[in-house]
Scaffold this motif. Structure first.
Motif, PDB file in Angstrom:
ATOM      1  N   ASN A 413       0.737  -1.840  -0.101  1.00 20.39           N
ATOM      2  CA  ASN A 413       0.067   0.337   0.099  1.00 20.39           C
ATOM      3  C   ASN A 413       1.001   1.187   0.110  1.00 20.39           C
ATOM      4  OD1 ASN A 413      -2.487  -1.622   0.563  1.00 20.39           O
ATOM      5  ND2 ASN A 413      -2.107  -1.580   2.065  1.00 20.39           N
ATOM      6  N   ILE A 414       1.964   1.574  -1.349  1.00 23.94           N
ATOM      7  CA  ILE A 414       2.700   2.266  -1.185  1.00 23.94           C
ATOM      8  C   ILE A 414       2.204   3.716  -1.793  1.00 23.94           C
ATOM      9  CG2 ILE A 414       4.626   3.088  -1.100  1.00 23.94           C
ATOM     10  CD1 ILE A 414       6.026   0.392  -1.329  1.00 23.94           C
ATOM     11  N   PRO A 415       1.840   4.382  -1.468  1.00 20.37           N
ATOM     12  CA  PRO A 415       1.304   5.449  -2.010  1.00 20.37           C
ATOM     13  C   PRO A 415       2.314   6.107  -3.623  1.00 20.37           C
ATOM     14  CG  PRO A 415       2.121   7.451  -0.246  1.00 20.37           C
ATOM     15  CD  PRO A 415       2.179   5.045  -0.137  1.00 20.37           C
ATOM     16  N   GLY A 416       0.830   6.748  -4.303  1.00 21.09           N
ATOM     17  CA  GLY A 416       2.069   7.235  -5.880  1.00 21.09           C
ATOM     18  C   GLY A 416       3.139   7.974  -5.151  1.00 21.09           C
ATOM     19  N   ALA A 417       3.531   8.794  -6.622  1.00 15.57           N
ATOM     20  CA  ALA A 417       4.538   9.816  -6.492  1.00 15.57           C
ATOM     21  C   ALA A 417       3.690  11.520  -6.892  1.00 15.57           C
ATOM     22  CB  ALA A 417       5.508  10.036  -7.119  1.00 15.57           C
ATOM     23  N   GLU A 418       3.271  11.841  -5.503  1.00 14.40           N
ATOM     24  CA  GLU A 418       2.220  13.465  -6.068  1.00 14.40           C
ATOM     25  C   GLU A 418       3.295  14.086  -6.613  1.00 14.40           C
ATOM     26  OE1 GLU A 418       0.733  15.203  -2.124  1.00 14.40           O
ATOM     27  OE2 GLU A 418      -0.638  12.795  -1.984  1.00 14.40           O
ATOM     28  N   ILE A 419       3.277  14.725  -7.786  1.00 12.25           N
ATOM     29  CA  ILE A 419       3.991  15.745  -8.369  1.00 12.25           C
ATOM     30  C   ILE A 419       3.600  17.325  -7.835  1.00 12.25           C
ATOM     31  CG2 ILE A 419       4.121  17.040 -10.417  1.00 12.25           C
ATOM     32  CD1 ILE A 419       5.043  13.990  -9.930  1.00 12.25           C
ATOM     33  N   PHE A 420       4.027  18.027  -7.002  1.00 12.61           N
ATOM     34  CA  PHE A 420       3.787  19.092  -5.963  1.00 12.61           C
ATOM     35  C   PHE A 420       2.412  19.464  -5.942  1.00 12.61           C
ATOM     36  CE2 PHE A 420       6.949  19.636  -9.438  1.00 12.61           C
ATOM     37  CZ  PHE A 420       8.043  19.974  -8.541  1.00 12.61           C
ATOM     38  N   GLY A 421       1.806  18.018  -5.353  1.00 12.60           N
ATOM     39  CA  GLY A 421       0.772  18.338  -4.977  1.00 12.60           C
ATOM     40  C   GLY A 421      -1.186  17.983  -5.911  1.00 12.60           C
ATOM     41  N   LEU A 422      -0.307  18.457  -6.874  1.00  9.54           N
ATOM     42  CA  LEU A 422      -1.162  18.352  -8.370  1.00  9.54           C
ATOM     43  C   LEU A 422      -1.559  17.640  -9.233  1.00  9.54           C
ATOM     44  CD1 LEU A 422       0.784  21.480 -10.711  1.00  9.54           C
ATOM     45  CD2 LEU A 422      -1.293  21.401  -8.607  1.00  9.54           C
ATOM     46  N   ALA A 423      -0.853  15.974  -8.952  1.00 13.86           N
ATOM     47  CA  ALA A 423      -1.126  14.522  -9.548  1.00 13.86           C
ATOM     48  C   ALA A 423      -0.739  13.694  -8.493  1.00 13.86           C
ATOM     49  CB  ALA A 423      -1.095  14.449 -11.244  1.00 13.86           C
ATOM     50  N   GLU A 424      -1.020  12.437  -8.872  1.00 14.39           N
ATOM     51  CA  GLU A 424      -0.675  11.517  -8.442  1.00 14.39           C
ATOM     52  C   GLU A 424      -0.296  10.468  -9.131  1.00 14.39           C
ATOM     53  OE1 GLU A 424      -1.322   8.116  -4.654  1.00 14.39           O
ATOM     54  OE2 GLU A 424      -2.647   9.586  -5.337  1.00 14.39           O
ATOM     55  N   SER A 495      15.354   5.484  -9.517  1.00 15.16           N
ATOM     56  CA  SER A 495      14.669   4.392 -10.398  1.00 15.16           C
ATOM     57  C   SER A 495      14.015   3.624  -8.846  1.00 15.16           C
ATOM     58  CB  SER A 495      15.700   3.283 -11.103  1.00 15.16           C
ATOM     59  OG  SER A 495      14.625   2.134 -11.489  1.00 15.16           O
ATOM     60  N   GLY A 496      14.974   3.523  -7.593  1.00 16.43           N
ATOM     61  CA  GLY A 496      14.050   2.701  -6.432  1.00 16.43           C
ATOM     62  C   GLY A 496      12.958   3.359  -6.225  1.00 16.43           C
ATOM     63  N   ALA A 497      13.208   3.956  -6.367  1.00 16.32           N
ATOM     64  CA  ALA A 497      12.286   5.369  -5.799  1.00 16.32           C
ATOM     65  C   ALA A 497      11.078   5.730  -6.087  1.00 16.32           C
ATOM     66  CB  ALA A 497      12.022   6.863  -5.425  1.00 16.32           C
ATOM     67  N   ILE A 498      10.984   5.640  -7.733  1.00 16.84           N
ATOM     68  CA  ILE A 498      10.232   5.223  -8.190  1.00 16.84           C
ATOM     69  C   ILE A 498       8.911   3.651  -8.145  1.00 16.84           C
ATOM     70  CG2 ILE A 498       9.250   5.715 -11.243  1.00 16.84           C
ATOM     71  CD1 ILE A 498      11.363   7.650 -11.443  1.00 16.84           C
ATOM     72  N   PHE A 499      10.238   3.126  -8.473  1.00 16.71           N
ATOM     73  CA  PHE A 499       9.709   1.376  -8.857  1.00 16.71           C
ATOM     74  C   PHE A 499       8.833   1.023  -8.003  1.00 16.71           C
ATOM     75  CE2 PHE A 499      10.471  -2.892  -7.137  1.00 16.71           C
ATOM     76  CZ  PHE A 499       9.724  -3.452  -8.597  1.00 16.71           C
ATOM     77  N   SER A 500       9.018   1.683  -6.599  1.00 16.18           N
ATOM     78  CA  SER A 500       8.068   1.558  -5.459  1.00 16.18           C
ATOM     79  C   SER A 500       7.069   2.459  -5.336  1.00 16.18           C
ATOM     80  CB  SER A 500       8.861   1.767  -4.182  1.00 16.18           C
ATOM     81  OG  SER A 500       8.974   3.326  -4.064  1.00 16.18           O
ATOM     82  N   ALA A 501       6.969   3.659  -6.312  1.00 19.70           N
ATOM     83  CA  ALA A 501       6.400   4.639  -5.949  1.00 19.70           C
ATOM     84  C   ALA A 501       4.897   3.508  -7.095  1.00 19.70           C
ATOM     85  CB  ALA A 501       5.792   5.714  -6.302  1.00 19.70           C
ATOM     86  N   LYS A 502       5.335   2.805  -8.702  1.00 14.58           N
ATOM     87  CA  LYS A 502       4.531   2.688  -9.897  1.00 14.58           C
ATOM     88  C   LYS A 502       3.966   1.023  -9.241  1.00 14.58           C
ATOM     89  CE  LYS A 502       5.835   0.467 -14.097  1.00 14.58           C
ATOM     90  NZ  LYS A 502       5.935  -0.698 -13.766  1.00 14.58           N
ATOM     91  N   VAL A 503       4.049   0.501  -8.379  1.00 15.64           N
ATOM     92  CA  VAL A 503       4.127  -1.125  -8.390  1.00 15.64           C
ATOM     93  C   VAL A 503       3.298  -0.521  -6.784  1.00 15.64           C
ATOM     94  CG1 VAL A 503       5.074  -3.000  -7.440  1.00 15.64           C
ATOM     95  CG2 VAL A 503       6.257  -2.165  -8.895  1.00 15.64           C
ATOM     96  N   GLY A 504       3.534  -0.067  -5.921  1.00 17.81           N
ATOM     97  CA  GLY A 504       2.816  -0.318  -5.049  1.00 17.81           C
ATOM     98  C   GLY A 504       3.411  -0.726  -3.789  1.00 17.81           C
ATOM     99  N   SER A 505       4.223  -1.521  -4.137  1.00 18.16           N
ATOM    100  CA  SER A 505       5.051  -2.727  -2.931  1.00 18.16           C
ATOM    101  C   SER A 505       6.131  -3.048  -3.449  1.00 18.16           C
ATOM    102  CB  SER A 505       3.592  -3.328  -2.830  1.00 18.16           C
ATOM    103  OG  SER A 505       3.826  -4.081  -4.445  1.00 18.16           O
ATOM    104  N   VAL A 506       6.747  -3.647  -2.291  1.00 24.01           N
ATOM    105  CA  VAL A 506       8.282  -3.882  -2.434  1.00 24.01           C
ATOM    106  C   VAL A 506       8.676  -5.307  -1.396  1.00 24.01           C
ATOM    107  CG1 VAL A 506       9.160  -1.561  -2.947  1.00 24.01           C
ATOM    108  CG2 VAL A 506       8.860  -2.511  -0.712  1.00 24.01           C
ATOM    109  N   PHE A 507       9.188  -5.554  -2.644  1.00 23.50           N
ATOM    110  CA  PHE A 507       9.335  -6.945  -1.211  1.00 23.50           C
ATOM    111  C   PHE A 507      10.839  -7.758  -1.564  1.00 23.50           C
ATOM    112  CE2 PHE A 507       4.442  -7.416  -2.415  1.00 23.50           C
ATOM    113  CZ  PHE A 507       4.167  -8.081  -1.072  1.00 23.50           C
ATOM    114  N   PRO A 508      11.800  -7.798  -0.811  1.00 26.83           N
ATOM    115  CA  PRO A 508      13.345  -8.852  -1.040  1.00 26.83           C
ATOM    116  C   PRO A 508      13.135  -9.735  -2.387  1.00 26.83           C
ATOM    117  CG  PRO A 508      12.373  -9.119   1.506  1.00 26.83           C
ATOM    118  CD  PRO A 508      10.868  -9.030   0.192  1.00 26.83           C
ATOM    119  N   ALA A 509      11.979 -10.596  -2.737  1.00 24.90           N
ATOM    120  CA  ALA A 509      12.381 -11.451  -3.899  1.00 24.90           C
ATOM    121  C   ALA A 509      12.734 -10.527  -5.199  1.00 24.90           C
ATOM    122  CB  ALA A 509      11.138 -12.096  -4.258  1.00 24.90           C
ATOM    123  N   SER A 510      12.169  -9.373  -5.516  1.00 23.67           N
ATOM    124  CA  SER A 510      12.105  -7.822  -6.410  1.00 23.67           C
ATOM    125  C   SER A 510      13.242  -8.009  -6.573  1.00 23.67           C
ATOM    126  CB  SER A 510      11.619  -6.507  -6.148  1.00 23.67           C
ATOM    127  OG  SER A 510       9.965  -6.933  -5.979  1.00 23.67           O
TER     128      SER A 510
END
Length: 637
Positions: A413-424, A495-510
């Motif tokens: 349940n990782i939230p998406g990346a907010e772009i200056f509060g205008l879009a997610e 890349s890691g920060a964008i990946f977590s926001a894109k997928v919404g979850s992180v696991f060691p298997a990734s």
């Protein structure tokens, strides 16, 4: 005591070269004056390769992907590549001083056919073995459907005869490629690559056509079950042939014209190319569907990772096999700082605010990993970085830190990346993810470009070329290499920060070690030390084959990705170690001794800029393989 004067340097040759010298062709050889030992050796290698490809079940899996409807599938194409390559390679000649270079003729065609028969004989032998022996117990990967595929559903005897005949025909075609004029060969290859590319890009083309409202025109080219229609293939072949003839030499002339520019004119040309490429990348996702945008986003994530590893491997020459550790640290730190479900702490910071913390934390981890191991060199450094990459993953997986990072359950349940509060930006909108990735790729490209041309970039390249000499010249090699480690880690954290926001979850298997290997293959394949090469390598490998767990355009290759990655890596190391789009400096480093040897054989190792020649002693020293050359530093191969 007088010093003997060096012998005079011979003037450059202006008249015709003697017979047998490079540039002078000898008459064609008789058709049957073959090197039968070479043919037997290459044919045996090709036959073993054919059997290996067949028993890996690749032809059966790829047979469902049509190239031309009812004529050729990707499965059968995988079986005719080796006879074609062997038939063309068996007639290859090296130009050597004093050795005649025979003009291609019937000799190449006969040799290619003979080699092709041996390669095709591997499939004939396999068909006999499948029909008479039960191979399922020792070889469990192949499918019984293979027997019908090899025999075209007509029986074992037909399979034996047809593959001998096909091997001879395809091998002869490979030899014929050496006989036809270069212009005709270029047209032929253009047609073949156009047809193959159109078939491979079918899903991408269809997706773009639907977005642009021209799916009716595209449907005429593609069959309902996949592959080009016969009429569509004919139109594409004729069109590509006309373009190849009409555009003969135009691309090379345009490239030479751009390369000849200097100063402000060169900067304007480069700026124009960058702006045109950026405009295409901004406009393309607007007409593409979710499939294409998801593919572009995945490619962009690997471009970011490859740019970071290019700093470490391509510029500084540090073989890092644990680069996935920085990808993992960036993903987990972004998840901890932004997600409300983080086990221990959950400040729920906005994504852009958390990004600063992600970069700092990843840089500290890079410093922590690099400091104790950076004094090592070569294989020892590679092994230690490999170990640290696995240590980081196991720490995230361990029960000891599960209160912080969730252990095997990860963080969800990782939230998406907010772009200056205008879009997610989230994974449910691949187009917005791609635009976010594109922005960070632009930042990483600019940073890499500026660093490469800075004083620290020149120090990195000096360390890569010869660390001992760099240290003798006053470069603090430990600090320089450590800085490369930290900068590469910071770029990987994007890349890691964008990946977590894109997928919404992180696991060691990734974050398996396979990710590091794939990124390294991308950098080597594209061209170490060259930003454009790294981007091209990511687009070709990740876009077509896919990443470790990400699909590409050819989903049929999902089971054979590692096999193809390994084959490409071996081939690149043997045939083109500088990469697909190499750096000029890197090319000179890898081929320095060859350039010196060629200059020594010509007897004219003179400076093309000021006409200053070298002595015979200098020439013999360059030819002895000591790595020195008398070419000016700005000379190109």
């Amino acid at each position: 005591m007088s010093v003997a004067e060096p012998p005079p340097v011979p003037a450059p040759e202006t008249g015709p070269r003697p017979a047998g010298a490079p540039g002078n062709d000898a008459p064609p050889r008789p058709p049957f004056a073959q090197d039968w030992r070479r043919i037997a050796r290459m044919g045996a290698v090709g036959a073993v390769g054919q059997i290996f490809i067949s028993l890996s079940n690749m032809p059966v899996k790829l047979d469902g992907r049509a190239i031309i409807e009812g004529i050729l599938s990707l499965g059968y194409l995988s079986l005719v590549v080796l006879p074609l390559a062997a038939g063309s390679r068996v007639g290859h000649q090296l130009r050597r001083e004093g050795v005649p270079f025979h003009r291609p003729g019937a000799h190449e065609v006969v040799g290619g056919a003979a080699c092709g028969v041996l390669v095709g004989g591997g499939l004939s032998l396999l068909a006999i073995l499948i029909a008479n022996f039960d191979l399922r117990e020792p070889l469990v990967n192949w499918s019984p459907i293979l027997a019908d595929l090899l025999a075209f559903n007509r029986g074992t005897a037909f399979a034996v005869v047809i593959w001998l005949a096909l091997g001879a025909a395809v091998g002869a075609a490979g030899g014929l490629l050496r006989v036809v004029p270069p212009a005709a060969r270029r047209v032929l290859w253009t047609v073949v690559l156009t047809l193959f590319g159109a078939a491979v890009l079918e899903s991408l083309t269809t997706d773009l056509a639907e977005g642009m409202g021209i799916e009716g025109a595209v449907d005429w080219f593609y069959a309902p079950r996949g592959g080009l229609t016969i009429s569509g293939a004919i139109v594409l072949a004729l069109g590509s042939a006309v373009l190849a003839v009409a555009g003969r030499g135009r691309i090379r002339q345009a490239r030479a014209r751009i390369d000849s520019l200097e100063g402000p004119a060169r900067n304007r040309a480069n700026l124009g190319l960058i702006l045109a490429t950026g405009a295409v990348l901004v406009i393309l996702p607007m007409f593409a569907g979710k499939l294409t945008n998801e593919l572009l986003a995945n490619v962009g994530l690997f471009v970011l990772l490859a740019l970071g590893l290019n700093i470490v491997v391509g510029l500084a020459g540090i073989l890092d096999l644990g680069y996935v550790a920085f990808f993992a640290v960036g993903s987990y730190s972004a998840a901890v700082l932004t997600a409300a479900t983080s086990p221990k702490i959950h400040p729920e910071l906005p994504w852009f605010v958390a990004l600063f913390g992600v970069v700092v934390l990843t840089g500290l981890v890079g410093l922590f990993i690099g400091a104790p191991v950076i004094r090592m060199r070569g294989d020892y450094l590679a092994i230690v970085t490999l170990g640290f990459g696995e240590i980081i993953r196991l720490l995230f997986l361990s029960d000891w830190l599960s209160g912080w990072f969730g252990g095997s359950q990860g963080i969800t349940n990782i939230p998406g990346a907010e772009i200056f509060g205008l879009a997610e930006v989230a994974g449910t909108d691949p187009r917005s993810v791609f635009y976010l990735v594109l922005a960070f790729c632009a930042i990483a490209i600019y940073v890499s470009w500026r660093l490469e041309r800075s004083r620290i970039g020149r120090a990195w390249m000096a360390v890569r070329e010869d660390e001992t000499v760099a240290e003798a010249m006053g470069i603090n090699t430990v600090n320089v290499k450590l800085l490369a480690f930290v900068v590469g880690a910071m770029l990987g954290s994007f890349s890691g920060a964008i990946f977590s926001a894109k997928v919404g979850s992180v696991f060691p298997a990734s974050f398996l070690i396979l990710v590091s290997i794939v990124i390294l293959v991308v950098v080597i394949f594209g061209g170490m030390g060259n930003i454009v090469g790294v981007i091209a390598g990511s687009a070709v490998l990740i876009g077509v084959l896919g990443g470790p767990k990400q699909p590409g355009l050819l989903a049929e290759f999902s089971e054979f990705k590692l096999l193809i990655y390994g084959a490409l890596l071996v081939w690149m190391m043997l045939a083109r170690p500088e990469g697909l789009i190499p750096s000029v400096r890197r090319t000179r480093e890898l081929h320095q001794e060859e350039l010196a040897q060629d200059a020594w054989l010509r007897g004219e190792t003179h400076d093309e800029q000021d006409g200053i020649g070298t002595s015979a002693t200098g020439r013999s020293g360059a030819a002895s393989g000591n790595g020195s050359t008398d070419r000016p530093s700005g000379d190109s191969s």
